[in-house]
Scaffold this motif. Structure first.
Motif, PDB file in Angstrom:
ATOM      1  N   GLY A 117      13.836   7.224  -8.364  1.00  0.00           N
ATOM      2  CA  GLY A 117      14.903   8.147  -8.134  1.00  0.00           C
ATOM      3  C   GLY A 117      14.302   9.798  -7.990  1.00  0.00           C
ATOM      4  O   GLY A 117      14.885  10.555  -7.311  1.00  0.00           O
ATOM      5  N   LYS A 118      13.458   9.916  -9.066  1.00  0.00           N
ATOM      6  CA  LYS A 118      12.869  11.403  -9.263  1.00  0.00           C
ATOM      7  C   LYS A 118      12.200  11.803  -8.080  1.00  0.00           C
ATOM      8  O   LYS A 118      12.710  12.827  -7.402  1.00  0.00           O
ATOM      9  N   ASP A 119      11.542  10.949  -7.373  1.00  0.00           N
ATOM     10  CA  ASP A 119      10.938  11.192  -6.070  1.00  0.00           C
ATOM     11  C   ASP A 119      11.797  11.359  -4.932  1.00  0.00           C
ATOM     12  O   ASP A 119      11.691  12.294  -4.062  1.00  0.00           O
ATOM     13  N   VAL A 120      12.808  10.537  -4.577  1.00  0.00           N
ATOM     14  CA  VAL A 120      13.861  10.686  -3.616  1.00  0.00           C
ATOM     15  C   VAL A 120      14.635  12.024  -3.784  1.00  0.00           C
ATOM     16  O   VAL A 120      14.988  12.882  -2.923  1.00  0.00           O
ATOM     17  N   THR A 121      15.119  12.166  -5.339  1.00  0.00           N
ATOM     18  CA  THR A 121      15.733  13.475  -5.246  1.00  0.00           C
ATOM     19  C   THR A 121      15.049  14.672  -5.042  1.00  0.00           C
ATOM     20  O   THR A 121      15.465  15.749  -4.375  1.00  0.00           O
ATOM     21  N   LYS A 122      13.699  14.824  -5.520  1.00  0.00           N
ATOM     22  CA  LYS A 122      12.936  15.770  -5.293  1.00  0.00           C
ATOM     23  C   LYS A 122      12.762  15.927  -3.730  1.00  0.00           C
ATOM     24  O   LYS A 122      12.749  17.435  -3.156  1.00  0.00           O
ATOM     25  N   SER A 123      12.604  14.972  -2.894  1.00  0.00           N
ATOM     26  CA  SER A 123      12.518  15.056  -1.317  1.00  0.00           C
ATOM     27  C   SER A 123      13.717  15.755  -0.720  1.00  0.00           C
ATOM     28  O   SER A 123      13.762  16.501   0.217  1.00  0.00           O
ATOM     29  N   ILE A 124      14.958  15.407  -1.381  1.00  0.00           N
ATOM     30  CA  ILE A 124      16.208  16.077  -0.856  1.00  0.00           C
ATOM     31  C   ILE A 124      16.589  17.407  -1.356  1.00  0.00           C
ATOM     32  O   ILE A 124      16.743  18.346  -0.423  1.00  0.00           O
ATOM     33  N   LYS A 125      15.986  17.808  -2.581  1.00  0.00           N
ATOM     34  CA  LYS A 125      16.062  19.258  -2.918  1.00  0.00           C
ATOM     35  C   LYS A 125      14.969  19.846  -2.142  1.00  0.00           C
ATOM     36  O   LYS A 125      15.280  21.375  -1.806  1.00  0.00           O
ATOM     37  N   ASP A 126      13.932  19.476  -1.896  1.00  0.00           N
ATOM     38  CA  ASP A 126      12.791  20.432  -0.878  1.00  0.00           C
ATOM     39  C   ASP A 126      13.118  20.530   0.448  1.00  0.00           C
ATOM     40  O   ASP A 126      12.628  21.317   0.988  1.00  0.00           O
ATOM     41  N   THR A 127      14.396  19.748   1.005  1.00  0.00           N
ATOM     42  CA  THR A 127      14.286  19.858   2.327  1.00  0.00           C
ATOM     43  C   THR A 127      15.099  21.132   2.655  1.00  0.00           C
ATOM     44  O   THR A 127      16.324  21.325   2.004  1.00  0.00           O
ATOM     45  N   PRO A 128      14.612  21.939   3.409  1.00  0.00           N
ATOM     46  CA  PRO A 128      15.500  23.329   3.896  1.00  0.00           C
ATOM     47  C   PRO A 128      16.730  22.881   4.238  1.00  0.00           C
ATOM     48  O   PRO A 128      17.100  21.860   5.109  1.00  0.00           O
TER      49      PRO A 128
END
Length: 210
Positions: A117-128
Protein backbone atom coordinates in the motif's frame (compact mmCIF):
# COMPACT_ATOMS: atom_id res chain seq x y z
CA UNK A 1 -0.16 -36.20 -16.10
CA UNK A 2 2.29 -36.64 -13.24
CA UNK A 3 2.28 -33.84 -10.67
CA UNK A 4 5.80 -32.81 -9.75
CA UNK A 5 7.05 -31.71 -6.36
CA UNK A 6 7.61 -28.13 -7.56
CA UNK A 7 4.09 -27.93 -9.00
CA UNK A 8 2.59 -28.96 -5.67
CA UNK A 9 4.62 -26.35 -3.79
CA UNK A 10 3.83 -23.57 -6.26
CA UNK A 11 0.09 -24.33 -6.36
CA UNK A 12 -0.20 -24.43 -2.59
CA UNK A 13 1.73 -21.20 -2.12
CA UNK A 14 -0.30 -19.29 -4.72
CA UNK A 15 -3.60 -20.23 -3.06
CA UNK A 16 -2.26 -19.55 0.43
CA UNK A 17 -1.14 -16.04 -0.53
CA UNK A 18 -4.76 -15.28 -1.42
CA UNK A 19 -5.97 -16.64 1.92
CA UNK A 20 -3.36 -14.59 3.75
CA UNK A 21 -4.52 -11.37 2.16
CA UNK A 22 -8.11 -12.05 3.11
CA UNK A 23 -7.10 -13.02 6.62
CA UNK A 24 -5.43 -9.62 7.08
CA UNK A 25 -8.86 -8.20 7.83
CA UNK A 26 -9.87 -10.97 10.22
CA UNK A 27 -7.16 -10.82 12.90
CA UNK A 28 -7.83 -10.99 16.61
CA UNK A 29 -5.83 -12.13 19.67
CA UNK A 30 -5.94 -15.92 19.76
CA UNK A 31 -7.64 -16.32 23.15
CA UNK A 32 -10.36 -13.70 22.73
CA UNK A 33 -13.91 -14.95 22.17
CA UNK A 34 -14.93 -14.84 18.51
CA UNK A 35 -18.18 -12.88 18.58
CA UNK A 36 -17.03 -10.06 20.91
CA UNK A 37 -13.81 -9.69 18.92
CA UNK A 38 -15.77 -9.38 15.69
CA UNK A 39 -17.95 -6.68 17.19
CA UNK A 40 -14.93 -4.79 18.54
CA UNK A 41 -13.21 -4.83 15.15
CA UNK A 42 -16.40 -3.72 13.45
CA UNK A 43 -16.78 -0.83 15.88
CA UNK A 44 -13.16 0.19 15.33
CA UNK A 45 -13.69 0.21 11.57
CA UNK A 46 -16.78 2.36 11.92
CA UNK A 47 -14.82 4.89 14.00
CA UNK A 48 -12.05 4.79 11.42
CA UNK A 49 -14.57 5.58 8.72
CA UNK A 50 -15.77 8.71 10.45
CA UNK A 51 -12.19 9.84 11.07
CA UNK A 52 -11.17 9.28 7.44
CA UNK A 53 -14.17 11.12 6.11
CA UNK A 54 -13.83 13.88 8.72
CA UNK A 55 -17.57 13.68 9.04
CA UNK A 56 -20.09 13.43 11.88
CA UNK A 57 -21.54 9.98 12.45
CA UNK A 58 -23.86 9.92 9.48
CA UNK A 59 -24.27 7.39 6.70
CA UNK A 60 -24.34 10.07 4.00
CA UNK A 61 -20.97 11.65 3.22
CA UNK A 62 -21.16 14.82 1.16
CA UNK A 63 -18.48 17.36 0.32
CA UNK A 64 -19.49 20.98 0.30
CA UNK A 65 -17.29 22.04 -2.60
CA UNK A 66 -15.96 18.94 -4.41
CA UNK A 67 -18.07 16.56 -6.42
CA UNK A 68 -15.17 14.11 -6.76
CA UNK A 69 -14.75 14.02 -2.97
CA UNK A 70 -18.45 13.31 -2.58
CA UNK A 71 -18.25 10.31 -4.92
CA UNK A 72 -14.90 9.00 -3.63
CA UNK A 73 -15.92 9.49 0.01
CA UNK A 74 -19.15 7.59 -0.54
CA UNK A 75 -17.30 4.70 -2.22
CA UNK A 76 -14.88 4.53 0.72
CA UNK A 77 -17.72 4.75 3.20
CA UNK A 78 -19.66 1.93 1.59
CA UNK A 79 -16.57 -0.27 1.21
CA UNK A 80 -15.93 -0.02 4.95
CA UNK A 81 -19.60 -0.74 5.65
CA UNK A 82 -19.35 -3.94 3.60
CA UNK A 83 -16.22 -5.05 5.49
CA UNK A 84 -17.91 -4.27 8.80
CA UNK A 85 -20.94 -6.35 7.82
CA UNK A 86 -18.68 -9.30 6.97
CA UNK A 87 -16.72 -9.00 10.22
CA UNK A 88 -19.92 -8.91 12.25
CA UNK A 89 -20.51 -12.50 11.16
CA UNK A 90 -18.86 -14.65 13.88
CA UNK A 91 -18.46 -17.65 11.59
CA UNK A 92 -16.48 -15.59 9.09
CA UNK A 93 -14.12 -14.46 11.82
CA UNK A 94 -13.82 -18.01 13.18
CA UNK A 95 -12.85 -19.37 9.77
CA UNK A 96 -10.45 -16.48 9.16
CA UNK A 97 -8.73 -17.01 12.47
CA UNK A 98 -8.44 -20.74 11.84
CA UNK A 99 -6.46 -20.08 8.66
CA UNK A 100 -3.65 -18.32 10.52
CA UNK A 101 -3.64 -18.99 14.24
CA UNK A 102 -0.37 -17.21 15.03
CA UNK A 103 -0.48 -13.50 15.81
CA UNK A 104 3.12 -13.21 14.63
CA UNK A 105 2.22 -14.71 11.25
CA UNK A 106 -0.77 -12.39 10.91
CA UNK A 107 1.39 -9.39 11.80
CA UNK A 108 3.95 -10.38 9.18
CA UNK A 109 1.27 -10.66 6.52
CA UNK A 110 -0.17 -7.32 7.61
CA UNK A 111 3.25 -5.68 7.30
CA UNK A 112 3.66 -7.05 3.78
CA UNK A 113 0.26 -5.69 2.76
CA UNK A 114 1.09 -2.31 4.30
CA UNK A 115 4.35 -2.17 2.35
CA UNK A 116 2.48 -2.74 -0.91
CA UNK A 117 0.00 0.00 0.00
CA UNK A 118 2.80 2.43 0.85
CA UNK A 119 4.58 1.76 -2.44
CA UNK A 120 1.46 2.38 -4.51
CA UNK A 121 0.56 5.49 -2.48
CA UNK A 122 4.06 6.90 -2.96
CA UNK A 123 3.89 6.33 -6.72
CA UNK A 124 0.62 8.28 -6.87
CA UNK A 125 1.95 11.14 -4.74
CA UNK A 126 5.16 11.34 -6.79
CA UNK A 127 3.32 11.63 -10.11
CA UNK A 128 3.28 15.27 -11.29
CA UNK A 129 -0.20 16.75 -11.14
CA UNK A 130 -0.17 17.72 -14.82
CA UNK A 131 0.60 14.13 -15.84
CA UNK A 132 -1.58 12.24 -13.41
CA UNK A 133 -4.71 11.90 -15.54
CA UNK A 134 -2.72 10.50 -18.45
CA UNK A 135 0.03 8.54 -16.68
CA UNK A 136 -1.10 8.13 -13.06
CA UNK A 137 -3.11 4.90 -13.38
CA UNK A 138 -0.34 3.13 -15.32
CA UNK A 139 2.31 4.33 -12.87
CA UNK A 140 0.26 3.11 -9.89
CA UNK A 141 -0.46 -0.21 -11.65
CA UNK A 142 3.25 -0.76 -12.31
CA UNK A 143 4.10 0.16 -8.73
CA UNK A 144 1.59 -2.44 -7.49
CA UNK A 145 3.11 -5.09 -9.75
CA UNK A 146 6.68 -4.39 -8.64
CA UNK A 147 5.75 -4.12 -4.97
CA UNK A 148 3.94 -7.45 -4.99
CA UNK A 149 7.02 -9.08 -6.49
CA UNK A 150 9.22 -7.42 -3.88
CA UNK A 151 7.11 -8.99 -1.15
CA UNK A 152 7.21 -12.38 -2.86
CA UNK A 153 11.01 -12.14 -2.68
CA UNK A 154 10.68 -12.26 1.11
CA UNK A 155 10.29 -16.03 1.05
CA UNK A 156 12.04 -16.28 4.41
CA UNK A 157 8.90 -14.68 5.88
CA UNK A 158 5.99 -16.12 3.94
CA UNK A 159 7.16 -19.64 3.10
CA UNK A 160 7.32 -20.78 6.74
CA UNK A 161 3.78 -19.43 7.10
CA UNK A 162 2.77 -21.46 4.06
CA UNK A 163 4.39 -24.56 5.55
CA UNK A 164 2.50 -24.17 8.83
CA UNK A 165 -0.71 -23.58 6.88
CA UNK A 166 -0.25 -26.74 4.83
CA UNK A 167 0.58 -28.77 7.93
CA UNK A 168 -2.73 -27.70 9.52
CA UNK A 169 -5.07 -27.35 6.54
CA UNK A 170 -3.37 -29.09 3.61
CA UNK A 171 -5.50 -32.23 3.79
CA UNK A 172 -8.75 -30.22 3.77
CA UNK A 173 -10.67 -28.83 0.79
CA UNK A 174 -9.88 -27.09 -1.49
CA UNK A 175 -6.32 -28.48 -1.22
CA UNK A 176 -7.00 -32.13 -0.36
CA UNK A 177 -3.28 -32.91 -0.32
CA UNK A 178 -2.14 -36.39 0.56
CA UNK A 179 0.60 -37.00 3.12
CA UNK A 180 3.27 -37.20 0.44
CA UNK A 181 2.30 -33.85 -1.06
CA UNK A 182 2.18 -32.21 2.36
CA UNK A 183 5.64 -33.60 3.01
CA UNK A 184 6.87 -32.00 -0.22
CA UNK A 185 5.91 -28.58 1.09
CA UNK A 186 7.13 -29.25 4.62
CA UNK A 187 10.54 -30.46 3.45
CA UNK A 188 11.00 -28.14 0.48
CA UNK A 189 14.64 -27.48 -0.32
CA UNK A 190 16.02 -23.95 -0.79
CA UNK A 191 16.06 -24.58 -4.53
CA UNK A 192 12.40 -25.61 -4.55
CA UNK A 193 11.45 -22.53 -2.53
CA UNK A 194 13.32 -20.39 -5.07
CA UNK A 195 11.39 -22.11 -7.86
CA UNK A 196 8.08 -21.39 -6.12
CA UNK A 197 9.06 -17.76 -5.58
CA UNK A 198 9.99 -17.21 -9.22
CA UNK A 199 6.84 -18.97 -10.43
CA UNK A 200 4.66 -16.69 -8.30
CA UNK A 201 6.46 -13.61 -9.64
CA UNK A 202 5.88 -14.87 -13.18
CA UNK A 203 2.19 -15.36 -12.36
CA UNK A 204 2.03 -11.74 -11.17
CA UNK A 205 3.68 -10.51 -14.37
CA UNK A 206 1.35 -12.61 -16.52
CA UNK A 207 -1.73 -11.33 -14.70
CA UNK A 208 -0.66 -7.70 -15.08
CA UNK A 209 -0.15 -8.10 -18.82
CA UNK A 210 -3.80 -9.05 -19.34
Amino acid sequence: MKITRNQVIIAVVVVIVGFLLVNRFMRKPKKVETAPAALVVAADLKDMKYQILNSPKTEMYRSGDSTSHTIAGTILEQAIDVIVAVLEQPEVVRVGNSLIASKEDADNVATMIEEVGKDVTKSIKDTPADKFIQDGPNIAYKALQNSLKDEVDKSDIWFPIAQRFVDTHGSKAPFSLNDNQKSMVKNASPGEIDTAREAIKKTIDDDFRR
